[in-house]
Design an enzyme around this catalytic site. Sequence first.
Site, PDB file in Angstrom:
ATOM      1  N   LYS A  43       0.739  -1.101   0.157  1.00  0.00           N
ATOM      2  CA  LYS A  43      -0.325   0.008   0.018  1.00  0.00           C
ATOM      3  C   LYS A  43       0.916   1.327   0.003  1.00  0.00           C
ATOM      4  O   LYS A  43       2.161   1.282   0.417  1.00  0.00           O
ATOM      5  CB  LYS A  43      -0.764  -0.083   1.323  1.00  0.00           C
ATOM      6  CG  LYS A  43      -1.786  -1.112   1.372  1.00  0.00           C
ATOM      7  CD  LYS A  43      -3.018  -0.997   2.332  1.00  0.00           C
ATOM      8  CE  LYS A  43      -3.974  -2.253   2.176  1.00  0.00           C
ATOM      9  NZ  LYS A  43      -4.889  -2.039   3.452  1.00  0.00           N
ATOM     10  N   TYR A  98     -12.377  -2.200  -3.674  1.00  0.00           N
ATOM     11  CA  TYR A  98     -13.008  -2.363  -2.235  1.00  0.00           C
ATOM     12  C   TYR A  98     -14.497  -2.369  -2.004  1.00  0.00           C
ATOM     13  O   TYR A  98     -15.148  -1.698  -1.187  1.00  0.00           O
ATOM     14  CB  TYR A  98     -12.598  -1.132  -1.392  1.00  0.00           C
ATOM     15  CG  TYR A  98     -10.920  -1.525  -0.833  1.00  0.00           C
ATOM     16  CD1 TYR A  98     -10.788  -2.615  -0.256  1.00  0.00           C
ATOM     17  CD2 TYR A  98      -9.773  -0.691  -1.136  1.00  0.00           C
ATOM     18  CE1 TYR A  98      -9.472  -2.933   0.272  1.00  0.00           C
ATOM     19  CE2 TYR A  98      -8.621  -0.873  -0.747  1.00  0.00           C
ATOM     20  CZ  TYR A  98      -8.205  -2.345   0.159  1.00  0.00           C
ATOM     21  OH  TYR A  98      -7.154  -2.373   0.511  1.00  0.00           O
ATOM     22  N   PHE A 152     -15.375   3.815   7.282  1.00  0.00           N
ATOM     23  CA  PHE A 152     -13.961   4.242   6.694  1.00  0.00           C
ATOM     24  C   PHE A 152     -13.719   4.077   5.196  1.00  0.00           C
ATOM     25  O   PHE A 152     -12.768   4.314   4.684  1.00  0.00           O
ATOM     26  CB  PHE A 152     -13.132   3.101   7.450  1.00  0.00           C
ATOM     27  CG  PHE A 152     -13.260   1.529   7.348  1.00  0.00           C
ATOM     28  CD1 PHE A 152     -12.707   1.104   5.971  1.00  0.00           C
ATOM     29  CD2 PHE A 152     -13.980   0.742   8.235  1.00  0.00           C
ATOM     30  CE1 PHE A 152     -13.090  -0.358   5.535  1.00  0.00           C
ATOM     31  CE2 PHE A 152     -14.145  -0.437   7.783  1.00  0.00           C
ATOM     32  CZ  PHE A 152     -13.917  -1.088   6.420  1.00  0.00           C
ATOM     33  N   ARG A 174      -1.647 -14.212   4.546  1.00  0.00           N
ATOM     34  CA  ARG A 174      -2.431 -13.667   5.725  1.00  0.00           C
ATOM     35  C   ARG A 174      -1.781 -13.600   7.001  1.00  0.00           C
ATOM     36  O   ARG A 174      -1.865 -12.643   7.968  1.00  0.00           O
ATOM     37  CB  ARG A 174      -3.973 -14.055   5.935  1.00  0.00           C
ATOM     38  CG  ARG A 174      -4.837 -13.678   4.625  1.00  0.00           C
ATOM     39  CD  ARG A 174      -6.258 -13.946   4.865  1.00  0.00           C
ATOM     40  NE  ARG A 174      -6.947 -13.338   5.634  1.00  0.00           N
ATOM     41  CZ  ARG A 174      -7.460 -12.066   5.504  1.00  0.00           C
ATOM     42  NH1 ARG A 174      -7.226 -11.661   4.439  1.00  0.00           N
ATOM     43  NH2 ARG A 174      -8.217 -11.507   6.525  1.00  0.00           N
ATOM     44  N   THR A 212      -5.496  -7.208  10.577  1.00  0.00           N
ATOM     45  CA  THR A 212      -5.776  -5.917   9.946  1.00  0.00           C
ATOM     46  C   THR A 212      -5.047  -4.721  10.832  1.00  0.00           C
ATOM     47  O   THR A 212      -4.472  -3.922  10.423  1.00  0.00           O
ATOM     48  CB  THR A 212      -7.139  -5.637   9.956  1.00  0.00           C
ATOM     49  OG1 THR A 212      -7.676  -7.088   9.223  1.00  0.00           O
ATOM     50  CG2 THR A 212      -7.403  -4.388   9.008  1.00  0.00           C
ATOM     51  N   ARG A 219       2.514  -6.373   9.216  1.00  0.00           N
ATOM     52  CA  ARG A 219       1.779  -5.124   9.816  1.00  0.00           C
ATOM     53  C   ARG A 219       2.208  -4.592  11.072  1.00  0.00           C
ATOM     54  O   ARG A 219       2.183  -3.481  11.490  1.00  0.00           O
ATOM     55  CB  ARG A 219       0.291  -5.204   9.823  1.00  0.00           C
ATOM     56  CG  ARG A 219      -0.428  -5.509   8.352  1.00  0.00           C
ATOM     57  CD  ARG A 219      -1.641  -6.058   8.438  1.00  0.00           C
ATOM     58  NE  ARG A 219      -2.290  -5.880   7.334  1.00  0.00           N
ATOM     59  CZ  ARG A 219      -3.341  -6.557   6.734  1.00  0.00           C
ATOM     60  NH1 ARG A 219      -3.834  -7.733   7.344  1.00  0.00           N
ATOM     61  NH2 ARG A 219      -4.025  -6.238   5.705  1.00  0.00           N
ATOM     62  N   ASN A 226      -2.004   0.065   6.854  1.00  0.00           N
ATOM     63  CA  ASN A 226      -1.721  -1.152   7.632  1.00  0.00           C
ATOM     64  C   ASN A 226      -0.388  -2.016   6.438  1.00  0.00           C
ATOM     65  O   ASN A 226      -0.488  -3.138   6.426  1.00  0.00           O
ATOM     66  CB  ASN A 226      -2.575  -2.084   7.834  1.00  0.00           C
ATOM     67  CG  ASN A 226      -3.619  -2.493   6.830  1.00  0.00           C
ATOM     68  OD1 ASN A 226      -3.662  -1.867   5.801  1.00  0.00           O
ATOM     69  ND2 ASN A 226      -4.386  -3.181   7.377  1.00  0.00           N
ATOM     70  N   HIS A 240      -2.191  -5.738   1.810  1.00  0.00           N
ATOM     71  CA  HIS A 240      -3.204  -6.304   1.762  1.00  0.00           C
ATOM     72  C   HIS A 240      -3.205  -7.557   0.962  1.00  0.00           C
ATOM     73  O   HIS A 240      -2.288  -7.945   0.335  1.00  0.00           O
ATOM     74  CB  HIS A 240      -4.445  -5.414   0.478  1.00  0.00           C
ATOM     75  CG  HIS A 240      -5.515  -6.330   0.198  1.00  0.00           C
ATOM     76  ND1 HIS A 240      -6.541  -6.213   0.880  1.00  0.00           N
ATOM     77  CD2 HIS A 240      -5.572  -7.104  -0.899  1.00  0.00           C
ATOM     78  CE1 HIS A 240      -7.476  -6.956   0.258  1.00  0.00           C
ATOM     79  NE2 HIS A 240      -7.027  -7.488  -0.701  1.00  0.00           N
ATOM     80  N   GLU A 268     -10.174 -10.542  -7.213  1.00  0.00           N
ATOM     81  CA  GLU A 268      -9.002  -9.392  -7.010  1.00  0.00           C
ATOM     82  C   GLU A 268      -7.929  -9.587  -8.044  1.00  0.00           C
ATOM     83  O   GLU A 268      -7.429  -8.588  -8.560  1.00  0.00           O
ATOM     84  CB  GLU A 268      -8.546  -9.575  -5.579  1.00  0.00           C
ATOM     85  CG  GLU A 268      -9.552  -9.036  -4.496  1.00  0.00           C
ATOM     86  CD  GLU A 268      -8.898  -8.898  -3.143  1.00  0.00           C
ATOM     87  OE1 GLU A 268      -7.787  -9.616  -2.788  1.00  0.00           O
ATOM     88  OE2 GLU A 268      -9.969  -8.560  -2.251  1.00  0.00           O
TER      89      GLU A 268
HETATM   90  P1  CMP Z   1      -7.350  -4.444   3.696  1.00  0.00           P
HETATM   91  O1  CMP Z   1      -6.963  -5.742   4.057  1.00  0.00           O
HETATM   92  O2  CMP Z   1      -6.742  -4.024   2.676  1.00  0.00           O
HETATM   93  O3  CMP Z   1      -8.885  -4.514   3.561  1.00  0.00           O
HETATM   94  C1  CMP Z   1      -9.642  -3.370   3.744  1.00  0.00           C
HETATM   95  C2  CMP Z   1      -9.138  -2.444   4.277  1.00  0.00           C
HETATM   96  O4  CMP Z   1      -9.764  -1.360   5.056  1.00  0.00           O
HETATM   97  C3  CMP Z   1      -8.262  -2.821   5.560  1.00  0.00           C
HETATM   98  O5  CMP Z   1      -6.919  -3.606   5.025  1.00  0.00           O
HETATM   99  C4  CMP Z   1      -7.646  -1.410   6.086  1.00  0.00           C
HETATM  100  O6  CMP Z   1      -6.892  -0.870   5.364  1.00  0.00           O
HETATM  101  C5  CMP Z   1      -9.109  -0.754   6.025  1.00  0.00           C
HETATM  102  N1  CMP Z   1      -9.729  -0.845   7.320  1.00  0.00           N
HETATM  103  C6  CMP Z   1     -10.341  -1.902   7.775  1.00  0.00           C
HETATM  104  N2  CMP Z   1     -11.083  -1.795   9.029  1.00  0.00           N
HETATM  105  C7  CMP Z   1     -10.802  -0.666   9.041  1.00  0.00           C
HETATM  106  C8  CMP Z   1     -11.239   0.476   9.917  1.00  0.00           C
HETATM  107  N3  CMP Z   1     -11.908   0.051  11.123  1.00  0.00           N
HETATM  108  N4  CMP Z   1     -10.817   1.709  10.282  1.00  0.00           N
HETATM  109  C9  CMP Z   1     -10.264   1.856   9.142  1.00  0.00           C
HETATM  110  N5  CMP Z   1      -9.627   1.348   8.105  1.00  0.00           N
HETATM  111  C10 CMP Z   1     -10.261   0.176   8.067  1.00  0.00           C
END
Ligand code: CMP
Length: 138
Positions: A9, A49, A57, A85, A91, A102, A112, A115, A126
């Site tokens: 990212k 997304y 968010f 993962r 996350t 992460r 984070n 992905h 995806e």
């Molecule tokens: P990712 O694994 O790319 O999948 C969805 C993304 O949304 C996640 O990583 C974060 O970057 C973002 N995300 C998920 N939950 C939250 C949250 N509670 N607040 C802000 N960003 C979030």
Amino acid sequence: MEKTLAIIKPDCVRNGNIGKVISKIEENGLKIVAMKMVKLSQKDAEGFYYVHRGKPFFNSLVSFMTEDPVVLMVLSGDNAISKWREIMGSTNPEEAKDGSIRKSMGTNIERNCVHGSDSPESADFEIKYFFNSFEILF
Ligand code: CMP
């Protein structure tokens, strides 16, 4: 062999951590079978997304994902989805295991660093969202 989509990212690209992430992938036995660096448009990020549309968010996530380039990769290996993962960690970097990407390189739950697809169905969607069959080399 299972395939999964990985994204490095914008935060991670900007912090100069592309090489560290790629090393982690290869050290853990996953093979990179496609890779490109791109700058996502708002439309690209919103479509990718789409499952999060409507969540509090969502707009901030789309804005973050379009602020700088990202590195897109297809990873291949036994249990590639769960393996990637595990390597990424939870996350939320605060809850991620020591040694995970992460934990060591993420900033917060949004920024984070990486992905990964969360199921075979999402991996299929995806990978096809970003790569055509000619770009996947193994
Ligand atoms: P990712 O694994 O790319 O999948 C969805 C993304 O949304 C996640 O990583 C974060 O970057 C973002 N995300 C998920 N939950 C939250 C949250 N509670 N607040 C802000 N960003 C979030």
